[in-house]
Write a protein that holds these residues in place. Sequence first.
Motif, PDB file in Angstrom:
ATOM      1  N   CYS A 225      -8.586  -6.379  10.781  1.00 24.25           N
ATOM      2  CA  CYS A 225      -9.752  -6.670  11.620  1.00 24.25           C
ATOM      3  C   CYS A 225     -10.068  -8.161  11.716  1.00 24.25           C
ATOM      4  CB  CYS A 225     -10.971  -5.911  11.109  1.00 24.25           C
ATOM      5  SG  CYS A 225     -11.595  -6.521   9.523  1.00 24.25           S
ATOM      6  N   ASN A 226      -9.357  -8.984  10.948  1.00 25.54           N
ATOM      7  CA  ASN A 226      -9.510 -10.441  10.940  1.00 25.54           C
ATOM      8  C   ASN A 226     -10.855 -10.934  10.412  1.00 25.54           C
ATOM      9  OD1 ASN A 226      -6.910 -10.791  12.014  1.00 25.54           O
ATOM     10  ND2 ASN A 226      -7.697 -10.432  14.061  1.00 25.54           N
ATOM     11  N   LYS A 227     -11.584 -10.091   9.667  1.00 24.47           N
ATOM     12  CA  LYS A 227     -12.843 -10.538   9.068  1.00 24.47           C
ATOM     13  C   LYS A 227     -12.545 -11.322   7.803  1.00 24.47           C
ATOM     14  CE  LYS A 227     -15.807  -6.894  10.779  1.00 24.47           C
ATOM     15  NZ  LYS A 227     -16.637  -5.729  10.424  1.00 24.47           N
ATOM     16  N   ASN A 228     -13.328 -12.367   7.589  1.00 22.63           N
ATOM     17  CA  ASN A 228     -13.198 -13.196   6.401  1.00 22.63           C
ATOM     18  C   ASN A 228     -14.195 -12.684   5.369  1.00 22.63           C
ATOM     19  OD1 ASN A 228     -12.814 -15.140   4.507  1.00 22.63           O
ATOM     20  ND2 ASN A 228     -13.459 -16.853   5.786  1.00 22.63           N
ATOM     21  N   THR A 229     -13.773 -11.734   4.544  1.00 22.91           N
ATOM     22  CA  THR A 229     -14.642 -11.081   3.574  1.00 22.91           C
ATOM     23  C   THR A 229     -13.834 -10.686   2.347  1.00 22.91           C
ATOM     24  OG1 THR A 229     -16.253  -9.291   3.308  1.00 22.91           O
ATOM     25  CG2 THR A 229     -14.324  -8.812   4.647  1.00 22.91           C
ATOM     26  N   LYS A 230     -14.470 -10.027   1.382  1.00 31.48           N
ATOM     27  CA  LYS A 230     -13.783  -9.578   0.175  1.00 31.48           C
ATOM     28  C   LYS A 230     -12.659  -8.615   0.551  1.00 31.48           C
ATOM     29  CE  LYS A 230     -14.548  -7.024  -4.077  1.00 31.48           C
ATOM     30  NZ  LYS A 230     -14.021  -5.687  -3.938  1.00 31.48           N
ATOM     31  N   LEU A 231     -11.497  -8.816  -0.065  1.00 32.33           N
ATOM     32  CA  LEU A 231     -10.339  -7.982   0.241  1.00 32.33           C
ATOM     33  C   LEU A 231      -9.939  -7.144  -0.968  1.00 32.33           C
ATOM     34  CD1 LEU A 231      -8.176 -10.568   2.186  1.00 32.33           C
ATOM     35  CD2 LEU A 231      -9.692  -8.839   3.130  1.00 32.33           C
ATOM     36  N   ASP A 232      -9.673  -5.864  -0.725  1.00 28.23           N
ATOM     37  CA  ASP A 232      -9.200  -4.925  -1.742  1.00 28.23           C
ATOM     38  C   ASP A 232      -7.699  -4.751  -1.614  1.00 28.23           C
ATOM     39  OD1 ASP A 232     -11.737  -4.325  -2.643  1.00 28.23           O
ATOM     40  OD2 ASP A 232     -11.879  -2.431  -1.560  1.00 28.23           O
ATOM     41  N   LEU A 233      -7.090  -4.270  -2.682  1.00 24.81           N
ATOM     42  CA  LEU A 233      -5.681  -3.898  -2.630  1.00 24.81           C
ATOM     43  C   LEU A 233      -5.563  -2.442  -2.200  1.00 24.81           C
ATOM     44  CD1 LEU A 233      -4.082  -5.422  -5.829  1.00 24.81           C
ATOM     45  CD2 LEU A 233      -3.465  -5.909  -3.478  1.00 24.81           C
ATOM     46  N   ALA A 234      -4.738  -2.187  -1.213  1.00 28.29           N
ATOM     47  CA  ALA A 234      -4.467  -0.820  -0.771  1.00 28.29           C
ATOM     48  C   ALA A 234      -2.979  -0.553  -0.970  1.00 28.29           C
ATOM     49  CB  ALA A 234      -4.837  -0.643   0.692  1.00 28.29           C
ATOM     50  N   ASN A 235      -2.665   0.598  -1.535  1.00 28.65           N
ATOM     51  CA  ASN A 235      -1.273   0.976  -1.764  1.00 28.65           C
ATOM     52  C   ASN A 235      -0.741   1.679  -0.524  1.00 28.65           C
ATOM     53  OD1 ASN A 235       0.728   3.294  -3.032  1.00 28.65           O
ATOM     54  ND2 ASN A 235       0.993   1.243  -3.849  1.00 28.65           N
ATOM     55  N   ILE A 236       0.395   1.263  -0.032  1.00 22.35           N
ATOM     56  CA  ILE A 236       0.946   1.779   1.214  1.00 22.35           C
ATOM     57  C   ILE A 236       1.597   3.142   1.020  1.00 22.35           C
ATOM     58  CG2 ILE A 236       2.653   1.368   3.032  1.00 22.35           C
ATOM     59  CD1 ILE A 236       2.132  -1.666   2.539  1.00 22.35           C
ATOM     60  N   SER A 237       2.455   3.288   0.027  1.00 22.01           N
ATOM     61  CA  SER A 237       3.240   4.513  -0.121  1.00 22.01           C
ATOM     62  C   SER A 237       2.518   5.625  -0.866  1.00 22.01           C
ATOM     63  CB  SER A 237       4.545   4.214  -0.859  1.00 22.01           C
ATOM     64  OG  SER A 237       4.275   3.924  -2.217  1.00 22.01           O
ATOM     65  N   GLY A 238       1.515   5.263  -1.664  1.00 17.15           N
ATOM     66  CA  GLY A 238       0.859   6.245  -2.511  1.00 17.15           C
ATOM     67  C   GLY A 238       1.588   6.464  -3.819  1.00 17.15           C
ATOM     68  N   GLU A 239       2.668   5.722  -4.055  1.00 16.73           N
ATOM     69  CA  GLU A 239       3.463   5.850  -5.273  1.00 16.73           C
ATOM     70  C   GLU A 239       3.077   4.822  -6.338  1.00 16.73           C
ATOM     71  OE1 GLU A 239       7.587   5.825  -4.208  1.00 16.73           O
ATOM     72  OE2 GLU A 239       7.323   7.461  -2.774  1.00 16.73           O
ATOM     73  N   TYR A 240       2.268   3.856  -5.990  1.00 14.79           N
ATOM     74  CA  TYR A 240       1.756   2.842  -6.921  1.00 14.79           C
ATOM     75  C   TYR A 240       2.866   2.175  -7.719  1.00 14.79           C
ATOM     76  CZ  TYR A 240      -2.770   4.614  -5.618  1.00 14.79           C
ATOM     77  OH  TYR A 240      -3.866   4.979  -4.892  1.00 14.79           O
ATOM     78  N   ARG A 241       3.811   1.592  -6.992  1.00 13.57           N
ATOM     79  CA  ARG A 241       4.923   0.884  -7.632  1.00 13.57           C
ATOM     80  C   ARG A 241       4.571  -0.583  -7.832  1.00 13.57           C
ATOM     81  NH1 ARG A 241       8.683   3.115  -3.026  1.00 13.57           N
ATOM     82  NH2 ARG A 241       7.456   1.514  -2.054  1.00 13.57           N
ATOM     83  N   ARG A 242       5.259  -1.224  -8.763  1.00 18.28           N
ATOM     84  CA  ARG A 242       5.123  -2.669  -8.953  1.00 18.28           C
ATOM     85  C   ARG A 242       6.068  -3.355  -7.986  1.00 18.28           C
ATOM     86  NH1 ARG A 242       5.007  -3.136 -15.367  1.00 18.28           N
ATOM     87  NH2 ARG A 242       2.799  -2.784 -15.643  1.00 18.28           N
TER      88      ARG A 242
END
Length: 72
Positions: free
Chosen positions: A29-46
């Motif tokens: 959305c291009n907003k300049n705000t706090k950013l969270d980490l979202a996992n793409i695959s749902g497998e929570y890999r490093r």
Amino acid sequence: MWKGDSVGYKALHGWGYRNIPKPTECPHCNKNTKLDLANISGEYRRDSTDWIRLCVPCHKLFDNKKRRELFI
């Protein structure tokens, strides 16, 4: 106390916040705000390619499986 790939949710997110570059704005959305980490695959890999940083509203949309196709 190394756990390898058996690391928990909190520790894995800690790894992500330390190792995944933080953009200045949400890539969706291009907003300049706090950013969270979202996992793409749902497998929570490093794997830094398996994570994306999103603002809180976009992260909620991303986690809603019905709207996942908006981001990928």
